[in-house]
Write a protein that holds these residues in place. Structure first.
Motif, mmCIF file in Angstrom:
data_model
loop_
_atom_site.group_PDB
_atom_site.id
_atom_site.type_symbol
_atom_site.label_atom_id
_atom_site.label_comp_id
_atom_site.label_asym_id
_atom_site.label_seq_id
_atom_site.Cartn_x
_atom_site.Cartn_y
_atom_site.Cartn_z
ATOM 1 N N SER A 177 13.492 31.730 59.240
ATOM 2 C CA SER A 177 12.121 31.438 59.165
ATOM 3 C C SER A 177 11.549 30.208 60.255
ATOM 4 C CB SER A 177 11.807 31.001 57.834
ATOM 5 O OG SER A 177 12.531 29.735 57.558
ATOM 6 N N SER A 178 10.325 30.303 60.500
ATOM 7 C CA SER A 178 9.811 29.314 61.391
ATOM 8 C C SER A 178 9.036 28.305 60.846
ATOM 9 C CB SER A 178 8.843 29.933 62.531
ATOM 10 O OG SER A 178 7.928 30.694 61.695
ATOM 11 N N ASN A 179 9.167 27.797 59.553
ATOM 12 C CA ASN A 179 8.403 26.993 58.638
ATOM 13 C C ASN A 179 9.211 25.860 58.580
ATOM 14 O OD1 ASN A 179 10.266 28.082 56.975
ATOM 15 N ND2 ASN A 179 8.670 28.428 55.451
ATOM 16 N N TRP A 180 10.061 25.244 59.363
ATOM 17 C CA TRP A 180 10.795 24.097 59.198
ATOM 18 C C TRP A 180 11.100 23.489 60.526
ATOM 19 C CZ3 TRP A 180 15.665 24.061 61.371
ATOM 20 C CH2 TRP A 180 16.204 25.374 61.881
ATOM 21 N N CYS A 217 10.051 17.782 51.698
ATOM 22 C CA CYS A 217 11.111 17.019 52.571
ATOM 23 C C CYS A 217 12.447 17.011 51.766
ATOM 24 C CB CYS A 217 10.401 15.754 53.079
ATOM 25 S SG CYS A 217 9.009 15.644 53.921
ATOM 26 N N CYS A 218 13.613 17.003 52.689
ATOM 27 C CA CYS A 218 14.964 16.828 52.051
ATOM 28 C C CYS A 218 15.825 16.191 52.895
ATOM 29 C CB CYS A 218 15.301 17.978 51.579
ATOM 30 S SG CYS A 218 15.843 19.126 53.075
ATOM 31 N N ALA A 219 16.787 15.690 52.697
ATOM 32 C CA ALA A 219 17.924 15.121 53.560
ATOM 33 C C ALA A 219 18.753 16.181 53.989
ATOM 34 C CB ALA A 219 18.634 14.023 52.741
ATOM 35 N N GLY A 253 13.693 18.338 57.225
ATOM 36 C CA GLY A 253 14.594 17.896 57.088
ATOM 37 C C GLY A 253 15.268 16.817 57.755
ATOM 38 N N PHE A 254 15.678 15.685 57.256
ATOM 39 C CA PHE A 254 15.948 14.331 57.868
ATOM 40 C C PHE A 254 17.277 14.267 57.730
ATOM 41 C CE2 PHE A 254 11.756 14.138 56.164
ATOM 42 C CZ PHE A 254 11.024 13.268 56.876
ATOM 43 N N LEU A 268 17.824 22.451 53.396
ATOM 44 C CA LEU A 268 16.824 22.777 53.957
ATOM 45 C C LEU A 268 16.542 24.444 54.216
ATOM 46 C CD1 LEU A 268 14.461 21.914 55.911
ATOM 47 C CD2 LEU A 268 16.048 21.509 57.608
ATOM 48 N N ALA A 269 17.763 24.971 54.644
ATOM 49 C CA ALA A 269 17.649 26.461 54.816
ATOM 50 C C ALA A 269 17.157 27.161 53.661
ATOM 51 C CB ALA A 269 18.959 26.855 55.329
#
Length: 297
Positions: free
Chosen positions: A221-224, A171-173, A195-196, A180-181
């Motif tokens: 990617s599709s993992n986020w 998790c990241c802001a 991502g928040f 996030l990318a």
């Protein structure tokens, strides 16, 4: 000029909290706030390859944009000081004296500040605006607002490989989407990133993350995913509920969370655990991308 000493990889700490434990989740903190006092977290990860590119291209000056409380502005000023670049910070809004702690720190590190009214700032990357800046300051290596570009994303992609424990989710802001990318690209199969968004109306971040991944890696990617419901009123806005969470977290764990980004993310992580989004048995890593600091030195 001597380069600063960085603490890399940054430490991993398990967070022992009954609110997490009763749901069977294990929560860890990736302490990027401890990388360096002036290059905390994603700021150094975003800058490192850009600084190398600026040097390779023969630039002696960095120019970037930001608000009056931008940690990216401060980190760019520190980069100039430690790595031998002149720096220019284009600040959104009008000049105010005395300078706040972030801008005062930046000037102590040698940064020249200039100000754009909000209308001009909205067009900051237009060719005529950049031409005027070059006429005023000379040639420069351009760093985008927040520091997120393809080179920055590649730096952030190195973070997951530093995590020496088994985990399921990072998790990241999110402010610009660059961290996030990169993190999502660096994950292994069956791992995900969340991502928040720290600002209201953060749905646009999905498109920005996709664009940054294409620019950096040639594919999305599709993992986020991006969570947009924990902004507490908007960017650099806060409510009593968030302040109470920050105070309680510090009392429990001895860590004062930076409130613009990190505290909103951590509040969201705890909320998702409570809601069962993170299920029993999952191992979650939350990236602490910045400290609660005032740039007083």
């Amino acid at each position: 000029m001597n380069s600063p000493a960085f603490r890399l990889p940054s430490p991993i700490e398990e967070l022992h909290d009954e609110r997490v434990r009763r749901h069977g989740v294990r929560l860890y903190l990736k302490r990027d706030d401890l990388i360096h006092p002036e290059f905390t977290g994603n700021k150094w990860r975003k800058l490192r390859y850009n600084l190398a590119a600026a040097k390779e291209q023969g630039h002696s000056r960095l120019l970037t944009f930001g608000g009056a409380y931008s940690n990216h502005i401060a980190a760019t000023a520190a980069a100039g000081h430690h790595f031998g670049f002149e720096t220019v910070g284009v600040i959104r809004g009008e000049a105010h004296e005395p300078l706040n702690s972030v801008l005062a720190f930046s000037t102590r590190r040698g940064m020249v500040l200039t100000y754009h009214d909000r209308d001009t700032y909205r067009h900051k990357t237009d060719a005529d605006v950049l031409d005027r800046l070059r006429a005023q300051f000379g040639d420069f290596y351009l760093l985008p607002e927040g520091g997120s570009n393809a080179l920055a994303v590649k730096g952030c992609a190195e973070l997951p490989a530093e995590i020496d424990i088994e985990f399921d989710t990072v998790c990241c802001a999110c402010g610009t989407g660059g961290t996030l990318a990169g993190i999502a690209h660096g994950l292994r199969k069956n791992q995900t990133a969340v991502g928040f968004a720290a600002l209201k109306g953060g749905d646009f971040l999905v498109g920005d993350v996709e664009r940054l991944q294409r620019e950096a890696f040639g594919a999305v990617s599709s993992n986020w995913t991006v969570r947009t419901e924990f902004h507490f009123g908007g960017f650099a806005k806060r409510r009593g509920e968030l302040d109470a969470f920050i105070d309680d977290f510090e009392a429990r764990h001895g860590l004062r969370l930076e409130w613009v980004y990190v505290a909103k993310m951590m509040y969201g992580v705890f909320a998702l655990i409570e809601q069962g989004v993170f299920r029993s048995g999952e191992r979650v890593v939350a990236v602490v991308t910045g400290p609660d600091q005032s740039f007083s030195s």
